[in-house]
Structure formats: structure tokens, C-alpha cells
Design an enzyme around this catalytic site. Structure first.
Site, PDB file in Angstrom:
ATOM      1  N   ASP A 141       6.915  -9.059   2.738  1.00 37.17           N
ATOM      2  CA  ASP A 141       7.815  -8.129   3.421  1.00 37.17           C
ATOM      3  C   ASP A 141       8.843  -7.538   2.469  1.00 37.17           C
ATOM      4  O   ASP A 141       9.157  -6.344   2.521  1.00 37.17           O
ATOM      5  CB  ASP A 141       8.514  -8.856   4.578  1.00 37.17           C
ATOM      6  N   TRP A 170       8.384  -6.215   8.871  1.00 31.71           N
ATOM      7  CA  TRP A 170       6.964  -5.880   8.729  1.00 31.71           C
ATOM      8  C   TRP A 170       6.097  -7.109   8.965  1.00 31.71           C
ATOM      9  O   TRP A 170       5.007  -7.004   9.526  1.00 31.71           O
ATOM     10  CB  TRP A 170       6.704  -5.267   7.354  1.00 31.71           C
ATOM     11  N   ASP A 171       6.573  -8.282   8.560  1.00 32.26           N
ATOM     12  CA  ASP A 171       5.848  -9.518   8.865  1.00 32.26           C
ATOM     13  C   ASP A 171       5.695  -9.701  10.370  1.00 32.26           C
ATOM     14  O   ASP A 171       4.622 -10.022  10.872  1.00 32.26           O
ATOM     15  CB  ASP A 171       6.587 -10.732   8.289  1.00 32.26           C
ATOM     16  N   LEU A 172       6.802  -9.514  11.087  1.00 29.02           N
ATOM     17  CA  LEU A 172       6.774  -9.722  12.528  1.00 29.02           C
ATOM     18  C   LEU A 172       5.915  -8.665  13.217  1.00 29.02           C
ATOM     19  O   LEU A 172       5.155  -8.974  14.148  1.00 29.02           O
ATOM     20  CB  LEU A 172       8.201  -9.707  13.082  1.00 29.02           C
ATOM     21  N   GLY A 175       2.387  -9.535  12.632  1.00 39.54           N
ATOM     22  CA  GLY A 175       1.956 -10.600  13.518  1.00 39.54           C
ATOM     23  C   GLY A 175       1.534 -10.078  14.879  1.00 39.54           C
ATOM     24  O   GLY A 175       0.534 -10.524  15.452  1.00 39.54           O
TER      25      GLY A 175
END
Length: 407
Positions: A141, A170-172, A175
Site C-alpha cells: 500500500d 488500497w489494501d482494504l 480485500g
């Protein structure tokens, strides 16, 4: 505190094997578990690279991060460096069942866990794989955020240095893209019998999101946008300090919200006169945005002379779109004082840590939250899962343990 009794959820009976670390994959697994799926997280013996990731509990030294992102999953620990351990993982991932054979991983570069290997064992396997970049290169991220131009838009107006943010947005978002892909692939398999390989690159998630908001197209036409600090771009919204030194954020996205600001602060007549003298329409985004500095200057004295409690009440009563600024410690203290103030949050006892602030799924089915359960200790469910899913008996489990394949 007691653990909530989870209600029946739409993914009850679906089994997903998660072989992933850090945020994107595990957050997807947690979201799927909160929807009722049986998520089996597989880790190497001793834990994956994120097992000791900060923040750590001051009480026990355990990772609050790991124990929060892995709530509601079953935990299996095997020696994935050994052939026997890899065989166990492959068998779990491709075990039979109409609602099984679903894998979420970020095992890039592990040829022994490739889609081709999985598909050779189960033709209709669904594998959703998180990558850094679509070309196979690494990314996290913190690197893709800067590369997408967001760090140059963030921060105060008095510096041109890039400003990172602490939220791994961006990670979330990646996901949640994993969750959507799992459900879409499962729906297609139910209809056609076909499995799927879905590859999701973190860098693609960031680039697509920024493009989908029109920011790259804007830059192509106008060049880089100037920084706005805490001002909302393209409209009006900014933070103000109260007489007590607290801060609130107000935003006007609609004519009604703009009118409410004038009513709450007693400045409606002032803005009507300014609108006429400046030949500006403050009931439009363009008018408010062009004159945001003037609007801020007019409103600042009202906030500065009124107490926080008065400001909150006035904004609330007038229907202003607003919110307070709170520290994370402030949120925790407010929740402790009044748990009903944040209904998505929930206190529970996490083994090895103690009482923690947990969360339900934000998705309420039939007007009910999902309930929250603790994370299982690393490897806690190894025997039960291998027995239930693979049919291993006590003797076989004992031999695997003697050989160091399971803990």
C-alpha cells in the site's frame, strides 16, 4: 465480557482456505467469515511474516493486528516447507464439496501452490490471488499510494513534499475486491460448473480507483492539482476550531446543506450579501469552491467564540453535514463510556490478550449485525480441521506431529 452469538449468515456452509498474510487477503477472509463462511487460515509453523506485526498489546506482547484481522477464522499451522505440509495444504484447498474448493492467497512465486497444481486436483477450484503488481513485481500500500499520485495531493498547502497516510486504503479496498471476486466466481461455478483463477494486483486496485474518480483525466487536462490542506476539493468543506480548542469538520454538498450552515451559524444574511457583491452563487459547488477562503474567514469567528457542546448542538439541530475530530484513544474512551454510541463496535475477550475492542461486519442482514468472535490461537484448529476435512485419524495426526509437519 461474553462473546456474541453469531446470527445465521448468508455464507453458512461455504468453506474457504486462506493462505495469505498482511492486510488485503486476511481482511477479505475476515469479511467472508463475518458473512458466515468457514474460513480456514493456514499459517507456517510459528506463524507467517505478519504474526508479530504491530500494534502489540502492552499487556501480553501479542499482536493486536493479527488477532483483530483473523477473528472468526479457524487456524491451522503446518510446515509448508516440507512436502508433507504442502500436501496437507493442497488437499485442504481442493477438498470435495459443492461449497468448498475456494482459496484466497497471496502465495506469489510458490509454484507448488499454482493454480495449475490446484486445478489438477480439483477441476472447478476457485483461486483468488492477491499480487503486488500485475507483472508479478512486489508492491505494498505504501508504495502504490505514492505511485498513484495520491501522496502529492495530500497534506498542507505550505509544503510540496509527498505526504503518506497511515490508513492502508488500497489494501482494504483490495480485500473487498477479493470478497467480490470470490462471490462472483462461486456464483459462476454454481451456474456453469467452471472454476476460476482470479488475480488482483494491489497496484491495479489503486490505479483503477484513482482513474474511476476522474483524477487522472483531470491531470491530463489541467496538470497537477494544487494542494488544499483540509479543504474539500471542488466544493466547500473544511475544519474549524471551537472555543475549547476542539475541531469539527463541516461539508456542504447540496443546497440544503449549505443553507443549514447559514442557519446554524447565523451567517445566512452575510453570505447573501457576499453572494450579491461577488456575483457568486454559493448554492452551487463551483461558487462555494471558488470562494472557499472567504467562506472560511466568515465562519471562523463563530466557531472560535462558541463552546464545543454549543457548536455540536447547533450543527446537529440545523441539519449540517458535520463530524467531530477524535483521536483513536478518544474513540476508545467514548466507546467504553457508551458502547451504544458506536454500534458496529463490540467488546470481547481475545485469548492471550484480554478484553479488546472488536467490530461486527458493517453489512447488516435483516437489520442485524453479524456478531463478533475472537481469533483462534495459531494452530488451534489443526487437528480438528485435518480430521474433519481430510479424514485423518488420531494415529495419522500423531505421526504428522512426530515428524514436525504439524505443531
Amino acid at each position: 465480557m461474553t462473546v456474541s452469538d453469531p446470527i445465521a449468515q448468508p455464507l453458512d456452509g461455504v468453506r474457504i482456505v486462506e493462505f495469505a498474510s498482511f492486510v488485503a487477503g486476511p481482511s477479505a477472509g475476515m469479511a467472508l467469515a463475518q458473512l458466515g463462511a468457514d474460513v480456514i487460515r493456514v499459517d507456517p509453523l510459528g506463524g507467517n511474516a505478519d504474526y508479530r506485526r504491530w500494534p502489540l498489546s502492552d499487556r501480553t506482547g501479542e499482536s493486536l493486528y493479527w488477532n483483530s484481522l483473523n477473528r472468526g477464522k479457524r487456524s491451522v499451522a503446518v510446515d509448508v516447507r516440507s512436502d508433507a505440509g504442502r500436501e496437507l495444504l493442497l488437499n485442504l484447498a481442493t477438498a470435495p464439496g459443492a461449497d468448498a474448493g475456494i482459496v484466497v492467497d497471496n502465495a506469489v512465486g510458490r509454484s507448488w501452490f499454482s493454480y495449475e497444481t490446484l486445478r489438477a486436483r480439483r477441476e472447478d477450484v476457485i483461486a483468488v490471488r492477491v499480487q503486488g503488481r500485475a507483472d508479478g513485481g512486489p508492491a505494498v500500500d505504501y508504495t502504490v499510494n505514492g505511485a498513484a499520485g495520491v501522496a502529492d495531493l495530500t497534506g498542507p498547502v505550505y509544503t510540496d513534499a509527498p505526504v503518506n497516510h497511515v490508513l492502508p486504503a488500497w489494501d482494504l479496498l483490495c480485500g473487498q475486491q477479493v470478497v467480490s471476486s470470490v462471490l462472483a466466481a462461486l456464483r459462476r461455478r454454481d451456474r456453469t460448473g467452471h472454476g476460476a483463477l482470479v488475480e488482483i494486483a494491489l497496484a491495479d486496485v489503486a490505479m483503477a480507483a484513482v482513474a474511476n474518480m476522474g483524477w487522472f483525466s483531470e491531470a491530463a487536462e489541467r496538470g497537477d492539482r494544487v494542494r488544499h490542506g483540509n479543504h474539500v476539493y471542488g466544493g466547500f468543506g473544511v475544519d474549524f476550531a471551537t472555543a475549547d480548542g476542539d475541531r469539527v469538520m463541516i461539508v456542504a454538498l447540496t443546497p440544503r446543506q449549505w443553507k443549514a450552515i447559514g442557519e446554524a451559524t447565523g451567517t445566512a444574511e452575510v453570505f447573501a450579501a457576499l453572494s450579491a457583491s461577488l456575483h457568486a452563487d454559493f448554492f452551487t459547488d463551483e461558487g462555494r469552491y471558488e470562494h472557499r477562503g472567504v467562506i472560511e474567514a466568515v465562519l471562523t469567528p463563530w466557531f472560535a467564540k462558541n463552546s464545543t457542546s454549543h457548536v455540536h448542538a447547533a450543527l446537529q439541530n440545523a441539519g449540517v453535514l458535520w463530524g467531530p475530530y477524535r483521536s483513536a484513544a478518544g474513540v476508545a474512551a467514548d466507546f467504553a463510556a457508551d458502547p451504544a454510541s458506536e454500534p458496529v463496535l463490540e467488546s470481547l475477550v481475545q485469548p492471550g490478550v484480554g478484553e479488546i475492542i472488536s467490530a461486527n461486519s458493517a453489512a447488516r442482514f435483516d437489520s442485524q449485525y453479524s456478531g463478533s468472535v475472537p481469533a483462534a490461537p495459531l494452530g488451534h484448529d489443526t487437528d480438528a480441521v485435518l480430521s474433519e476435512v481430510l479424514g485423518l485419524d488420531a494415529g495419522e495426526l500423531g505421526r504428522l506431529r512426530d515428524d514436525g509437519v504439524i505443531g
